[in-house]
Design a protein around this motif. Structure first.
Motif, PDB file in Angstrom:
ATOM      1  N   ALA A 163       7.221   8.150  -4.173  1.00  0.00           N
ATOM      2  CA  ALA A 163       7.421   6.781  -3.790  1.00  0.00           C
ATOM      3  C   ALA A 163       9.295   6.750  -3.482  1.00  0.00           C
ATOM      4  O   ALA A 163       9.981   6.292  -4.744  1.00  0.00           O
ATOM      5  CB  ALA A 163       6.781   5.785  -4.287  1.00  0.00           C
ATOM      6  N   LYS A 164       9.533   6.592  -2.937  1.00  0.00           N
ATOM      7  CA  LYS A 164      11.664   7.195  -3.112  1.00  0.00           C
ATOM      8  C   LYS A 164      11.664   5.143  -2.881  1.00  0.00           C
ATOM      9  O   LYS A 164      11.722   4.294  -2.492  1.00  0.00           O
ATOM     10  CB  LYS A 164      11.651   7.506  -1.701  1.00  0.00           C
ATOM     11  N   ALA A 165      13.099   5.609  -3.736  1.00  0.00           N
ATOM     12  CA  ALA A 165      13.869   3.902  -3.931  1.00  0.00           C
ATOM     13  C   ALA A 165      13.864   3.048  -1.999  1.00  0.00           C
ATOM     14  O   ALA A 165      14.218   1.983  -2.026  1.00  0.00           O
ATOM     15  CB  ALA A 165      15.275   4.242  -4.181  1.00  0.00           C
ATOM     16  N   ASN A 166      14.271   4.026  -0.886  1.00  0.00           N
ATOM     17  CA  ASN A 166      14.372   3.822   0.294  1.00  0.00           C
ATOM     18  C   ASN A 166      13.198   3.217   1.062  1.00  0.00           C
ATOM     19  O   ASN A 166      12.888   2.324   2.058  1.00  0.00           O
ATOM     20  CB  ASN A 166      14.901   5.042   0.874  1.00  0.00           C
ATOM     21  N   VAL A 183       1.256  -1.699  -0.435  1.00  0.00           N
ATOM     22  CA  VAL A 183       0.662  -0.102  -0.196  1.00  0.00           C
ATOM     23  C   VAL A 183       1.307   1.406   0.053  1.00  0.00           C
ATOM     24  O   VAL A 183       1.224   1.740   1.409  1.00  0.00           O
ATOM     25  CB  VAL A 183      -1.243   0.109   0.908  1.00  0.00           C
ATOM     26  N   VAL A 184       0.716   2.041  -1.160  1.00  0.00           N
ATOM     27  CA  VAL A 184       1.331   3.358  -1.237  1.00  0.00           C
ATOM     28  C   VAL A 184       0.929   4.693   0.012  1.00  0.00           C
ATOM     29  O   VAL A 184       1.193   4.888   0.259  1.00  0.00           O
ATOM     30  CB  VAL A 184       1.957   3.894  -2.620  1.00  0.00           C
ATOM     31  N   ASN A 185      -0.162   4.136  -0.225  1.00  0.00           N
ATOM     32  CA  ASN A 185      -1.244   5.250  -0.031  1.00  0.00           C
ATOM     33  C   ASN A 185      -2.484   5.251   0.409  1.00  0.00           C
ATOM     34  O   ASN A 185      -3.386   4.067  -0.583  1.00  0.00           O
ATOM     35  CB  ASN A 185      -0.671   6.655   0.005  1.00  0.00           C
ATOM     36  N   ALA A 230      -6.930   7.082   1.554  1.00  0.00           N
ATOM     37  CA  ALA A 230      -7.571   8.005   1.517  1.00  0.00           C
ATOM     38  C   ALA A 230      -7.721   7.806   2.912  1.00  0.00           C
ATOM     39  O   ALA A 230      -8.428   6.812   3.756  1.00  0.00           O
ATOM     40  CB  ALA A 230      -8.847   8.640   0.640  1.00  0.00           C
ATOM     41  N   GLY A 231      -7.800   9.139   3.546  1.00  0.00           N
ATOM     42  CA  GLY A 231      -8.180   9.103   5.147  1.00  0.00           C
ATOM     43  C   GLY A 231      -6.976   8.697   6.099  1.00  0.00           C
ATOM     44  O   GLY A 231      -7.878   8.705   7.402  1.00  0.00           O
ATOM     45  N   VAL A 232      -6.066   8.211   5.735  1.00  0.00           N
ATOM     46  CA  VAL A 232      -5.153   7.244   6.356  1.00  0.00           C
ATOM     47  C   VAL A 232      -3.516   7.992   7.004  1.00  0.00           C
ATOM     48  O   VAL A 232      -3.360   8.011   7.852  1.00  0.00           O
ATOM     49  CB  VAL A 232      -5.093   5.813   6.545  1.00  0.00           C
ATOM     50  N   THR A 233      -3.613   8.056   5.826  1.00  0.00           N
ATOM     51  CA  THR A 233      -1.610   8.096   5.148  1.00  0.00           C
ATOM     52  C   THR A 233      -2.189   9.724   5.207  1.00  0.00           C
ATOM     53  O   THR A 233      -3.457  10.620   5.171  1.00  0.00           O
ATOM     54  CB  THR A 233      -1.152   7.818   3.968  1.00  0.00           C
TER      55      THR A 233
END
Length: 526
Positions: free
Chosen positions: A184-187, A112-114, A116-119
């Motif tokens: 969405a970073k490589a780390n 999960v990248v993001n 709604a209403g959470v991240t």
């Protein structure tokens, strides 16, 4: 924020152009015999293919290069068909034991990248909801910058998680939609911020050859409606690398005001093609020709006058020169039509909607013209379904437009799905689409019942990639949201996709492999 550096490998998968030089004659291939895999053939509309394992008619899906099964004929034995399908796909879907969101083939996983209403955004507000069209841009360190549409329509007060009105990035403070940029970073870390805000019903869009995103408003609402202070129904450009460019967002009025869906740019000729999702009457496919001397590139679209260039709608003919009024007339994969273009008189639709400015016989229409993606020297585009408003019914078409030949060819045809809760490759309602670096195309399903991401190879087979397992309804009346925003990372390792409601962005990884000899047509190249 300082501008980010564009990766020199951006859009590494290069769509090969058609044969350079000579213009090939228009050929009608609708009745040409072609070799086809037999597993999941298309049938003429209203004539479902038959599967010998269950002895009931089930609607079938097909893919580029397939031909129709003869009316009343039967497909080969189910065992052989299934073995053939699995040979080109990734295997059956496995129920999600991870988080109850996606069923995936064995060996695949998601993150999960993001949500709604959470991240949260870096400014502290929650991630907006209703994720839609998306594209990925590689950063200089191997991460991905994703521009995400949020399809939020009507009054801003109706939405608990609208796109925040970030200072300097607002078009209309009364509108709830817009775009976020997700890094969405490589780390493995993720940072999010607002690209543009105060736009409405940001549905699909398209990536440009110069590395920006064009976001389309799927509405025709004017100032004074739903609390809006400005007119809507435009295309907006968003730069994932340069936050300063996104300040004071301005519509590209030259592309017209109507219910926009997707956009592609012809990198060689400069034309911009756009789809319209509308009905009563059905929508149109548009082409914008730039004015003499105009050169595409960063910061150039903002310089266009509202009446710059020429906006036209398409009009198609069969090989005998007969006018085709609606794309639903095509009932055989391989059907090819020649394309002409008819000028739009009032592109800003001051008094009459653009599609209503044409009389019957002047243009070709289609129901729910949706996703588009450039690849293979042209672009693929979708008509999601056709019902009583159209001459013939279907549950999805994917067409390919060749700018060299000036033709469209039917590549995918989905018969009417009579078993929407079945899960046996009976897909319906294609919407967002992308060209895969591993061969064929990947399609986000926006139909009834079960919801999938599925692939289609060039030689006639469809196969599942993911199934939405998040029930937003009840046990008695289940409901599964559509998939949206399907796009690959530039390195081809990650397939990004969204579950629109409640608004979840996902990154899917696994043992991707080449399915056939595709022309590596994911994007524009350098």
């Amino acid at each position: 924020m300082a501008a980010l550096t564009r990766c020199p490998l951006h859009r590494a998968f290069i769509g090969q152009a058609e044969s350079a030089g000579r213009r090939r004659p228009f050929l009608d291939t609708s009745h040409t015999s072609q070799t086809s895999h037999a597993a999941h053939r298309v049938s003429p509309v209203g004539t479902p293919a038959f599967r010998s394992d269950c002895h009931v008619a089930v609607p079938s899906a097909t893919a580029p290069g397939a031909i129709a099964a003869p009316a009343g004929g039967e497909a080969p034995a189910a065992e052989a068909a299934e073995a053939e399908r699995l040979a080109v796909g990734y295997g059956p879907l496995v129920a999600d034991a991870q988080g109850g969101l996606l069923a995936l083939p064995k060996g695949f996983k998601y993150k999960v990248v993001n949500r709604a209403g959470v991240t949260k955004l870096r400014t502290g507000e929650f991630t907006p909801s209703n994720h839609d069209g998306t594209s990925a841009f590689e950063d200089e360190r191997g991460g991905n910058l994703l521009v995400v549409n949020h399809e939020l329509s009507g009054a801003r007060a109706n939405w608990p998680n609208p796109v925040p009105l970030t200072e300097g990035h607002v078009y209309d403070p009364g509108a709830a939609g817009g775009c976020t940029i997700v890094h969405a970073k490589a780390n493995g870390t993720v940072e999010q911020w607002v690209g543009i805000a105060g736009t409405a019903t940001n549905c699909a869009g398209g990536v440009t050859p110069w590395g920006t995103w064009l976001s389309g408003e799927e509405t025709e609402d004017k100032a004074g409606k739903n609390g809006f202070t400005k007119d809507h129904g435009y295309i907006f450009e968003v730069d994932p690398f340069d936050d300063d460019y996104n300040r004071d967002p301005q519509p590209v009025k030259a592309f017209g005001r109507y219910a926009h869906e997707a956009v592609v740019v012809d990198p060689k000729r400069g034309h911009v093609f756009l789809t319209e999702d509308a009905s009563n009457p059905n929508g149109l496919l548009f082409r914008w020709t730039p004015p003499a001397g105009f050169k595409h590139g960063r910061y150039q679209l903002r310089k266009l006058a509202a009446d710059a260039g020429v906006l036209e709608a398409f009009k198609v003919f069969d090989a005998q020169g007969k006018f085709i009024d609606d794309l639903s007339r095509a009932t055989t994969v391989g059907t090819t039509y020649g394309v002409d273009w008819v000028k739009v008189q009032d592109r800003d639709a001051r008094t009459v909607s653009v599609r209503k400015q044409f009389k019957d016989g002047e243009v070709t229409r289609a129901r729910k013209l949706e996703g588009m993606w450039w690849g293979d020297g042209g672009f693929y585009f979708v008509s999601s379904f056709a019902r009583s408003e159209s001459p013939l019914q279907h549950d999805g078409q994917v067409w390919f437009y060749s700018p060299v030949r000036r033709t469209i060819t039917l590549k995918v045809l989905l018969g009417v799905n009579t078993d929407v809760w079945g899960d046996h490759d009976n897909y319906d309602g294609p919407d967002n689409i992308t060209v895969s670096p591993y061969g064929g195309i990947v399609i986000a399903e926006d139909g009834e019942g079960v919801s999938h991401l599925f692939g289609a190879t060039e030689d006639g087979l469809t196969f599942p990639i993911a199934r939405n397992e998040l029930n937003i309804g009840t046990a008695e009346k289940p409901e599964f949201s559509e998939f949206t925003g399907v796009t690959f990372s530039d390195d081809g390792k990650t397939l990004f996709a969204n579950i629109q409601t409640p608004g979840i962005q996902l990154a899917i990884t696994g043992p991707w492999h080449r399915l056939n000899e595709h022309k590596r047509g994911q994007g524009y190249g350098q």
